[in-house]
Design an enzyme around this catalytic site. Structure first.
Site, PDB file in Angstrom:
ATOM      1  CB  CYS A  92      -4.617   7.237   6.441  1.00  0.00           C
ATOM      2  SG  CYS A  92      -3.790   7.627   8.012  1.00  0.00           S
TER       3      CYS A  92
ATOM      4  CE  LYS B 120      -8.272  -0.556   4.771  1.00  0.00           C
ATOM      5  NZ  LYS B 120      -8.938   0.486   5.565  1.00  0.00           N
TER       6      LYS B 120
ATOM      7  CG  HIS C 271     -13.351   2.107   7.954  1.00  0.00           C
ATOM      8  ND1 HIS C 271     -12.821   1.121   8.760  1.00  0.00           N
ATOM      9  CD2 HIS C 271     -13.998   2.960   8.786  1.00  0.00           C
ATOM     10  CE1 HIS C 271     -13.135   1.379  10.021  1.00  0.00           C
ATOM     11  NE2 HIS C 271     -13.849   2.492  10.061  1.00  0.00           N
TER      12      HIS C 271
ATOM     13  NE  ARG D  51     -11.181  -0.323  15.215  1.00  0.00           N
ATOM     14  CZ  ARG D  51     -12.078   0.455  15.824  1.00  0.00           C
ATOM     15  NH1 ARG D  51     -11.705   1.199  16.843  1.00  0.00           N
ATOM     16  NH2 ARG D  51     -13.320   0.508  15.404  1.00  0.00           N
TER      17      ARG D  51
ATOM     18  CD  GLN E 149      -2.731   1.245   2.501  1.00  0.00           C
ATOM     19  OE1 GLN E 149      -2.227   1.651   3.538  1.00  0.00           O
ATOM     20  NE2 GLN E 149      -4.003   0.849   2.423  1.00  0.00           N
TER      21      GLN E 149
END
EC number: 1.3.1.-
Length: 321
Positions: A91, A129, A158, A215, A61
């Site tokens: 991010c 992503k 996400h 996580r 990445q």
């Protein structure tokens, strides 16, 4: 396996695979070219083939916001035999987003399009992503035509916005809506802490082509195997204890001095603590350890006194902070 900077390194990935099952592939934590567009060889250590023997299929990445930042990265990963890269548009940390990188780019299609155009002309495929938006869920929908136009192979989304970071809850409904509005395969990421939650995500229409766990895997390392139908093994307690001991030893051999070793292990425990709901006092002692010997003794004491009890679907990820 999701890329978690400073945690899911090649050392973690290899040792994790030795003890646990259920992961099909991994993504490396991002590599960020410097302002001179050069990347030190040591930065590539995490994705070198020699460091990923017997490890998961890996996608390197990159974190960048100009086409000029990519050529050296692409040259190096191709030299290592990779045929695909992932561009980080997800991010959420301010040190990244204030530079218009990561999720800070989501509302800047004028910056994104030149990069996508460049990537579409390379002899390597790419995935992206990202998040559901920067400050408002669904903003990423405006980027879908660009991703399609320039041949993005896959989107990993996400369920939070960039400004949320990891607060609140992931919006599965928003990710599903984005998936309905693109022909690009979508992988779901965010707030998967139990097999039931993964099952609910898979039941959506259209279903995601996969799920990415980060996580949740740290909170319960057995979770990927449980999602694929495996039961928690009878020796789960011993297996987890052995994994943590092995990982600590590996970091002692790799890192310089006890401080970075303890830093890595304590960060894992900030997630793993939720699988020891009755061991709060023992966890606090582990997190206060100042040397490796006391750390190991306190971990041994915790495993002797408390039972590993991973979260179920009632677990609230907001507790992670």
């Amino acid at each position: 396996m999701a890329p978690l900077r400073g945690i899911t390194t090649h050392t973690f990935r290899k040792i994790y695979r030795h003890y646990f099952h259920g992961i099909d592939a991994a993504m490396s934590p991002f590599i960020a070219p410097g302002t001179d567009r050069k990347i030190r060889r040591s930065v590539f250590a995490d994705i070198l083939r020699e460091n990923n023997c017997d490890a998961y299929p890996l996608t390197p990445q990159i974190l960048a916001n100009t086409p000029e930042a990519f050529p050296v990265f692409i040259k190096e990963i191709c030299r290592e035999g990779y045929t695909e890269l992932n561009w980080n548009l997800g991010c959420p940390f301010p040190t990244v987003t204030k530079k218009k990188k990561g999720s800070g780019l989501i509302t800047h299609p004028e910056i994104i399009e030149p990069v996508l155009h460049f990537l579409s002309q390379q002899d390597i495929s790419y995935t992206v992503k990202t998040r559901t938006g920067w400050s408002s869920p669904g903003e990423t929908k405006d980027l879908l035509p660009l991703f399609e136009k320039y041949g993005c192979r896959e989107l990993i989304i996400h369920g939070r916005t960039g400004t949320q970071m990891y607060s609140g809850h992931a919006r599965r409904d928003v990710v599903h809506d984005l998936a309905k509005n693109t022909s690009i395969p979508v992988v779901y990421n965010g707030d998967i802490f139990s097999p039931k939650q993964a099952e609910n995500i898979g039941a959506a229409t259209p279903p995601p082509v996969g799920i990415m766990i980060g996580r949740g895997l740290l909170t319960n390392p057995f979770l990927p195997a449980q999602i694929t139908g495996a039961c928690l093994p009878p020796d789960a307690q011993e297996q987890l204890h052995a994994f943590l001991s092995h990982l600590c030893t590996a970091y002692e051999e790799l890192l310089y001095g006890p401080r970075p070793v303890l830093g890595r292990m304590k960060e894992i425990w900030t997630y793993l603590q939720w699988s020891f709901p009755h061991g709060r006092s023992g966890i606090k002692k582990i997190l206060k350890s100042q040397d490796i010997q006391s750390y190991r003794m306190r971990v041994d004491a915790l495993f002797s006194a408390y039972t590993f009890t991973p979260p179920d679907e009632t677990f609230d990820p907001a507790w992670l902070g």
